[in-house]
Design a protein around this motif. Structure first.
Motif, PDB file in Angstrom:
ATOM      1  N   UNK A   1       0.871  -1.180   0.000  1.00 39.91           N
ATOM      2  CA  UNK A   1       0.000   0.000   0.000  1.00 39.91           C
ATOM      3  C   UNK A   1       0.907   1.229   0.000  1.00 39.91           C
ATOM      4  N   UNK A   2       0.574   2.226  -0.822  1.00 40.73           N
ATOM      5  CA  UNK A   2       1.462   3.389  -0.914  1.00 40.73           C
ATOM      6  C   UNK A   2       0.679   4.615  -1.360  1.00 40.73           C
ATOM      7  N   UNK A   3       1.299   5.776  -1.142  1.00 37.33           N
ATOM      8  CA  UNK A   3       0.735   7.042  -1.602  1.00 37.33           C
ATOM      9  C   UNK A   3       1.210   7.277  -3.032  1.00 37.33           C
ATOM     10  N   UNK A   4       0.278   7.416  -3.934  1.00 35.99           N
ATOM     11  CA  UNK A   4       0.619   7.513  -5.348  1.00 35.99           C
ATOM     12  C   UNK A   4       1.490   8.698  -5.680  1.00 35.99           C
ATOM     13  N   UNK A   5       1.173   9.881  -5.166  1.00 32.14           N
ATOM     14  CA  UNK A   5       1.941  11.082  -5.508  1.00 32.14           C
ATOM     15  C   UNK A   5       3.383  10.971  -5.020  1.00 32.14           C
ATOM     16  N   UNK A   6       3.600  10.294  -3.878  1.00 29.45           N
ATOM     17  CA  UNK A   6       4.960  10.115  -3.383  1.00 29.45           C
ATOM     18  C   UNK A   6       5.745   9.184  -4.300  1.00 29.45           C
TER      19      UNK A   6
ATOM     20  N   UNK B   1       6.668  11.083  -7.416  1.00 31.12           N
ATOM     21  CA  UNK B   1       7.675  12.125  -7.170  1.00 31.12           C
ATOM     22  C   UNK B   1       9.081  11.551  -7.102  1.00 31.12           C
ATOM     23  N   UNK B   2       9.218  10.367  -6.587  1.00 30.46           N
ATOM     24  CA  UNK B   2      10.564   9.781  -6.498  1.00 30.46           C
ATOM     25  C   UNK B   2      10.893   8.900  -7.701  1.00 30.46           C
ATOM     26  N   UNK B   3      10.007   8.872  -8.686  1.00 32.55           N
ATOM     27  CA  UNK B   3      10.268   8.145  -9.928  1.00 32.55           C
ATOM     28  C   UNK B   3      10.157   6.642  -9.806  1.00 32.55           C
TER      29      UNK B   3
END
Length: 284
Positions: free
Chosen positions: A4-9, A12-14
């Motif tokens: 599970x993760x935050x999409x924008x993060x 942002x880190x590619x």
């Protein structure tokens, strides 16, 4: 990628592209994605990430994180977090909470067992609250008296009267939600104290009755389907029933098909056979 993760993060880190995010992952909550099945744990992590890691998991999801059993995967995730319009599947409550009522489990902010119990007791209907409290008690050894101490910090909080009622009925001896329901059925009918996990001994042989009344020696056992379907359990139940009978107990077996009226009728008959007169609870 983590489960599970935050999409924008991640963007942002590619770590992935927008196309990969769109086609390979499913959105759980706004800007929160997963490729895993939407289990309770996955949804709990997702809801916490949705708060940008600042919300506090409470209620049923917190109880499950503390090791309580029988929490349905489909329950909403309750968070202490200020938000007027949470996404579907999340309940956000803007409530006061002290620092010592928060702990960490697997990196998530979670209410302590005492605060979890208080929130369960405050926000759920009585029977459902007691069922979850019964499961939380053996998992955490939380005590009603300690929960009530936390409650005293919030004298004007919503649902405190309901919480006191539910906490007075908490019993860690219940081994399933159906056992809790059976116990509450008895409590609502008679004022006589019901004891759980009654130990019956004969020499070195030991058996436990789910619940019962000590003075008339009337017990009740809730039997799930496995008692009939599993041969080993079925055979063991025969010897167990004989042991309980030899020790002087009149033990009633209850299954899910039995109605409330039928159960109460059978218990009343057992009382009469023992020459015991229970005290009916007054109806409000």
């Amino acid at each position: 990628m983590p489960p599970v993760f935050i999409g924008s993060e991640a963007l942002a880190r590619g770590a992935l592209t927008r196309a990969t995010l769109r086609w390979n992952y499913r959105r759980l909550y706004p800007d929160v994605y997963t490729s895993a099945p939407a289990s309770l744990r996955v949804r709990t992590i997702g809801a916490w990430l949705w708060t940008r890691r600042n919300g506090i998991v409470t209620g049923r999801a917190a109880a499950a994180l503390h090791g309580a059993r029988w929490v349905d995967d489909r329950v909403p995730i309750e968070m202490i977090w200020k938000c007027g319009r949470p996404p579907p599947g999340v309940i956000a409550r803007n409530e006061r909470i002290a620092a010592d009522e928060v702990t960490q489990i697997a990196g998530l902010l979670v209410t302590t067992p005492e605060r979890t119990a208080l929130d369960l007791a405050r926000h759920l209907p009585r029977n459902r609250a007691v069922s979850h409290l019964d499961a939380l008690a053996p998992a955490t050894e939380v005590k009603a008296v300690d929960v009530l101490t936390v409650a005293q910090r919030y004298p004007g909080a919503r649902g405190l009267r309901s919480a006191v009622t539910a906490l007075s009925l908490m019993d860690g001896g219940s081994q399933s939600p159906r056992e809790t329901s059976l116990r509450l059925l008895l409590v609502d009918e008679w004022t006589d104290p019901v004891r759980t996990q009654i130990k019956v001994c004969e020499d070195r042989n030991v058996a436990y009755i789910d619940m019962g009344y000590d003075e008339p020696m009337v017990g009740l056992d809730y039997e799930g389907a496995h008692h009939a379907e599993d041969r080993t359990t079925y055979v063991g139940d025969i010897g167990r029933a004989e042991l309980i009978e030899r020790c002087g107990w009149f033990d009633l077996r209850v299954v899910k098909e039995h109605t409330s009226d039928f159960i109460k009728h059978r218990v009343q008959q057992a009382f009469q056979r023992r020459g015991y007169t229970p005290t009916l609870r007054r109806r409000s």
